[in-house]
Scaffold this motif. Structure first.
Motif, PDB file in Angstrom:
ATOM      1  N   HIS A 150      -4.594   4.839 -15.298  1.00  0.00           N
ATOM      2  CA  HIS A 150      -3.353   5.771 -14.494  1.00  0.00           C
ATOM      3  C   HIS A 150      -3.509   4.428 -13.144  1.00  0.00           C
ATOM      4  CE1 HIS A 150      -5.201   9.146 -16.317  1.00  0.00           C
ATOM      5  NE2 HIS A 150      -3.362   9.655 -16.099  1.00  0.00           N
ATOM      6  N   ALA A 151      -2.750   4.252 -12.350  1.00  0.00           N
ATOM      7  CA  ALA A 151      -2.343   3.606 -11.151  1.00  0.00           C
ATOM      8  C   ALA A 151      -1.821   4.164 -10.130  1.00  0.00           C
ATOM      9  CB  ALA A 151      -1.990   1.734 -11.408  1.00  0.00           C
ATOM     10  N   GLU A 152      -1.119   3.523  -9.559  1.00  0.00           N
ATOM     11  CA  GLU A 152      -0.495   4.616  -8.295  1.00  0.00           C
ATOM     12  C   GLU A 152      -0.457   2.711  -7.264  1.00  0.00           C
ATOM     13  OE1 GLU A 152      -0.458   8.260  -5.182  1.00  0.00           O
ATOM     14  OE2 GLU A 152      -2.651   6.951  -4.950  1.00  0.00           O
ATOM     15  N   LEU A 153       1.002   3.756  -7.472  1.00  0.00           N
ATOM     16  CA  LEU A 153       1.517   2.147  -6.677  1.00  0.00           C
ATOM     17  C   LEU A 153       2.335   2.753  -4.950  1.00  0.00           C
ATOM     18  CD1 LEU A 153       2.600  -0.798  -6.280  1.00  0.00           C
ATOM     19  CD2 LEU A 153       4.782  -0.649  -7.946  1.00  0.00           C
ATOM     20  N   ARG A 154       2.577   2.072  -3.717  1.00  0.00           N
ATOM     21  CA  ARG A 154       2.844   3.177  -3.203  1.00  0.00           C
ATOM     22  C   ARG A 154       3.485   2.102  -2.063  1.00  0.00           C
ATOM     23  NH1 ARG A 154      -0.985   6.927  -0.017  1.00  0.00           N
ATOM     24  NH2 ARG A 154       1.345   7.578   1.126  1.00  0.00           N
ATOM     25  N   LEU A 155       4.799   2.665  -1.131  1.00  0.00           N
ATOM     26  CA  LEU A 155       4.842   1.943  -0.299  1.00  0.00           C
ATOM     27  C   LEU A 155       5.713   2.533   1.103  1.00  0.00           C
ATOM     28  CD1 LEU A 155       5.893  -1.157  -0.061  1.00  0.00           C
ATOM     29  CD2 LEU A 155       8.352  -1.010  -0.101  1.00  0.00           C
ATOM     30  N   VAL A 202       3.547  -1.513   4.282  1.00  0.00           N
ATOM     31  CA  VAL A 202       2.551  -1.493   3.229  1.00  0.00           C
ATOM     32  C   VAL A 202       2.940  -1.053   2.351  1.00  0.00           C
ATOM     33  CG1 VAL A 202      -0.116  -0.777   3.812  1.00  0.00           C
ATOM     34  CG2 VAL A 202       0.930  -0.229   5.621  1.00  0.00           C
ATOM     35  N   LEU A 203       2.384  -1.915   1.065  1.00  0.00           N
ATOM     36  CA  LEU A 203       2.036  -1.809  -0.217  1.00  0.00           C
ATOM     37  C   LEU A 203       0.777  -1.677  -0.238  1.00  0.00           C
ATOM     38  CD1 LEU A 203       3.681  -2.153  -2.813  1.00  0.00           C
ATOM     39  CD2 LEU A 203       3.009  -4.547  -2.815  1.00  0.00           C
ATOM     40  N   SER A 204       0.525  -0.642  -1.405  1.00  0.00           N
ATOM     41  CA  SER A 204      -0.769   0.056  -1.902  1.00  0.00           C
ATOM     42  C   SER A 204      -0.548  -0.354  -3.412  1.00  0.00           C
ATOM     43  CB  SER A 204      -1.347   0.876  -0.794  1.00  0.00           C
ATOM     44  OG  SER A 204      -0.846   1.844  -1.243  1.00  0.00           O
ATOM     45  N   LEU A 205      -1.348  -0.290  -3.623  1.00  0.00           N
ATOM     46  CA  LEU A 205      -1.821  -0.475  -5.433  1.00  0.00           C
ATOM     47  C   LEU A 205      -3.499  -0.177  -5.919  1.00  0.00           C
ATOM     48  CD1 LEU A 205      -0.517  -0.405  -7.954  1.00  0.00           C
ATOM     49  CD2 LEU A 205      -1.047  -2.855  -8.551  1.00  0.00           C
ATOM     50  N   ARG A 206      -3.946   1.414  -5.918  1.00  0.00           N
ATOM     51  CA  ARG A 206      -5.041   1.938  -6.703  1.00  0.00           C
ATOM     52  C   ARG A 206      -4.934   1.601  -8.440  1.00  0.00           C
ATOM     53  NH1 ARG A 206      -9.097   4.761  -3.593  1.00  0.00           N
ATOM     54  NH2 ARG A 206      -8.172   5.006  -1.689  1.00  0.00           N
ATOM     55  N   ILE A 261      -7.977  -6.318  -0.301  1.00  0.00           N
ATOM     56  CA  ILE A 261      -8.704  -6.105  -1.872  1.00  0.00           C
ATOM     57  C   ILE A 261      -9.789  -5.843  -1.635  1.00  0.00           C
ATOM     58  CG2 ILE A 261      -9.305  -6.266  -4.160  1.00  0.00           C
ATOM     59  CD1 ILE A 261      -6.778  -8.935  -3.788  1.00  0.00           C
ATOM     60  N   ALA A 262     -10.745  -4.066  -2.104  1.00  0.00           N
ATOM     61  CA  ALA A 262     -11.357  -3.646  -2.140  1.00  0.00           C
ATOM     62  C   ALA A 262     -12.340  -2.803  -3.724  1.00  0.00           C
ATOM     63  CB  ALA A 262     -11.847  -1.979  -1.219  1.00  0.00           C
ATOM     64  N   HIS A 263     -12.955  -3.318  -3.863  1.00  0.00           N
ATOM     65  CA  HIS A 263     -13.378  -3.331  -5.708  1.00  0.00           C
ATOM     66  C   HIS A 263     -14.797  -2.049  -5.435  1.00  0.00           C
ATOM     67  CE1 HIS A 263     -11.102  -6.747  -7.128  1.00  0.00           C
ATOM     68  NE2 HIS A 263     -11.728  -7.156  -6.124  1.00  0.00           N
ATOM     69  N   GLU A 264     -14.940  -1.650  -6.420  1.00  0.00           N
ATOM     70  CA  GLU A 264     -15.887  -0.675  -6.169  1.00  0.00           C
ATOM     71  C   GLU A 264     -15.858  -0.010  -7.556  1.00  0.00           C
ATOM     72  OE1 GLU A 264     -15.695   3.619  -3.991  1.00  0.00           O
ATOM     73  OE2 GLU A 264     -14.678   2.232  -2.433  1.00  0.00           O
ATOM     74  N   GLY A 271     -12.559   1.938 -10.104  1.00  0.00           N
ATOM     75  CA  GLY A 271     -10.957   1.156  -8.906  1.00  0.00           C
ATOM     76  C   GLY A 271     -11.177   0.000  -8.492  1.00  0.00           C
ATOM     77  N   THR A 272      -9.691  -0.092  -8.192  1.00  0.00           N
ATOM     78  CA  THR A 272      -9.905  -1.418  -7.206  1.00  0.00           C
ATOM     79  C   THR A 272      -8.856  -0.866  -6.544  1.00  0.00           C
ATOM     80  OG1 THR A 272     -10.550  -2.916  -8.955  1.00  0.00           O
ATOM     81  CG2 THR A 272      -8.950  -3.540  -7.064  1.00  0.00           C
ATOM     82  N   GLN A 273      -8.355  -1.340  -4.993  1.00  0.00           N
ATOM     83  CA  GLN A 273      -7.536  -0.737  -4.483  1.00  0.00           C
ATOM     84  C   GLN A 273      -7.196  -2.093  -3.562  1.00  0.00           C
ATOM     85  OE1 GLN A 273      -8.196   1.571  -0.853  1.00  0.00           O
ATOM     86  NE2 GLN A 273      -6.432   2.280  -0.832  1.00  0.00           N
ATOM     87  N   LEU A 274      -5.742  -2.395  -3.930  1.00  0.00           N
ATOM     88  CA  LEU A 274      -5.083  -3.074  -3.316  1.00  0.00           C
ATOM     89  C   LEU A 274      -4.373  -2.566  -1.941  1.00  0.00           C
ATOM     90  CD1 LEU A 274      -3.510  -6.795  -4.946  1.00  0.00           C
ATOM     91  CD2 LEU A 274      -2.170  -4.993  -3.892  1.00  0.00           C
ATOM     92  N   VAL A 275      -3.683  -3.391  -0.674  1.00  0.00           N
ATOM     93  CA  VAL A 275      -3.189  -3.412   0.210  1.00  0.00           C
ATOM     94  C   VAL A 275      -2.326  -4.215   0.999  1.00  0.00           C
ATOM     95  CG1 VAL A 275      -2.900  -2.550   2.636  1.00  0.00           C
ATOM     96  CG2 VAL A 275      -4.825  -1.213   1.080  1.00  0.00           C
TER      97      VAL A 275
END
Length: 318
Positions: free
Chosen positions: A248-253, A261-265, A296-299, A303-307
């Motif tokens: 799964h991935a979530e794309l938000r604007l 702010v564009l975020s992708l998790r 960019i935050a990796h755990e 998963g990964t989160q891009l902002v």
């Protein structure tokens, strides 16, 4: 005070204090030297060395901070500067280093802007050639195969229909590549429609479940900024599909402070310690081009989160 006189002064203070103590202290040195006298002398030497080391560390600390920054500086993360305190050689060195970083970041931003503009122009050219030349050629082949299949006997007709399906799939792939190279929907319908089409396309061709949430009433952005937001989302989804092993991935604007702010998790395996390849550095260069910030935050296993925080166009008051 220059660095030379600062170090000389520190040493003079230590040696002067030791001399005063020796003059005032009832200490004599015998020949041969006694054990107690040796202990006193060695203790005094130790105190002098410790005091000298402490004072030198205080005096040379700015150089250590400068050396650490020089080994970790990254022009794709602008704004890293050292605080200048006081005057003298060390302060002037730090001030010069900060000025050099200003020039390097400005030159890097200008060169990145030229490179990205040339890259987008080349993408448009290739997309146009794929659509106009390769696409038309495949369309002609598809029509010829259809006419040949209508006139061919049954055994050959089946093979021609199979070739027709392969050609049709190739034509669809060429068109999809052309759309990714040149997102015409971005120019025609806007950023939200382009991101919606991008998420749908990735979900269709990769099996990744992409949920998208786009806030209404977003502030206006320049065409260059909208293109950067689209390309960052595109590269982020590509990285998820290739490396994240996510489902799964979530794309938000959404609206942010002074911009969008564009975020992708994703829910993939994460990467632990961040090792930035060409894709991530390319996203940072694009963000730098329009004055945006990318985090960019990796755990591991989370998963990964891009902002991406992109600036909006300032509305002029009448």
């Amino acid at each position: 005070m220059s660095l030379f006189w600062r170090i000389f002064g520190l040493n003079a203070v230590v040696l002067g204090a030791a001399t005063v103590l020796l003059l005032w202290a009832p200490i004599t040195v015998s020949v041969p030297i006694l054990v107690t006298e040796a202990v006193i002398l060695l203790g005094g030497l130790s105190v002098m060395l410790v005091a000298n080391a402490a004072l030198l560390r205080i005096g040379l600390t700015p150089l250590g901070r400068l050396a650490r920054l020089m080994t970790t500086i990254d022009l794709l993360r602008p704004g890293q500067r050292l605080t200048v305190r006081g005057h003298g050689d060390v302060a002037e060195l730090i001030r010069t280093f900060n000025a050099m970083l200003d020039r390097l970041e400005a030159e890097r931003a200008a060169s990145s802007a030229r490179a990205l503009s040339a890259q987008e122009a080349e993408r448009r050219r290739i997309a146009r050639e794929l659509h106009d030349e390769v696409g038309q050629s495949l369309t002609a082949v598809l029509l010829e195969l259809g006419r040949a299949a209508d006139q061919a006997p049954d055994p050959l007709r089946t093979e021609l229909h199979q070739a027709q399906e392969v050609t049709r799939d190739s034509l669809d792939e060429v068109r999809r590549i052309a759309r990714r190279l040149r997102p015409g929907v971005l120019e025609d319908l806007g950023l939200v429609s382009a991101l919606t089409a991008l998420a749908t396309d990735f979900a269709t061709h990769t099996g990744l479940r992409v949920r998208h949430r786009f806030e209404a009433g977003l502030p206006p952005m320049t065409p260059e900024t909208e293109l950067v937001v689209y390309r960052v989302a595109q590269e982020g989804l590509t990285n998820i599909a290739r490396h994240a092993e996510a489902e799964h991935a979530e794309l938000r604007l959404r609206r942010g402070d002074g911009g969008v702010v564009l975020s992708l998790r994703d829910d993939g395996r994460g990467l632990g310690i961040i090792r930035e390849g060409a894709g991530i550095r390319g996203m940072r260069e694009r963000a730098l081009f329009v004055g945006a910030t990318l985090e960019i935050a990796h755990e591991p296993e989370r998963g990964t989160q891009l902002v991406l925080t992109a600036p909006a166009v300032e509305e002029r008051k009448p």
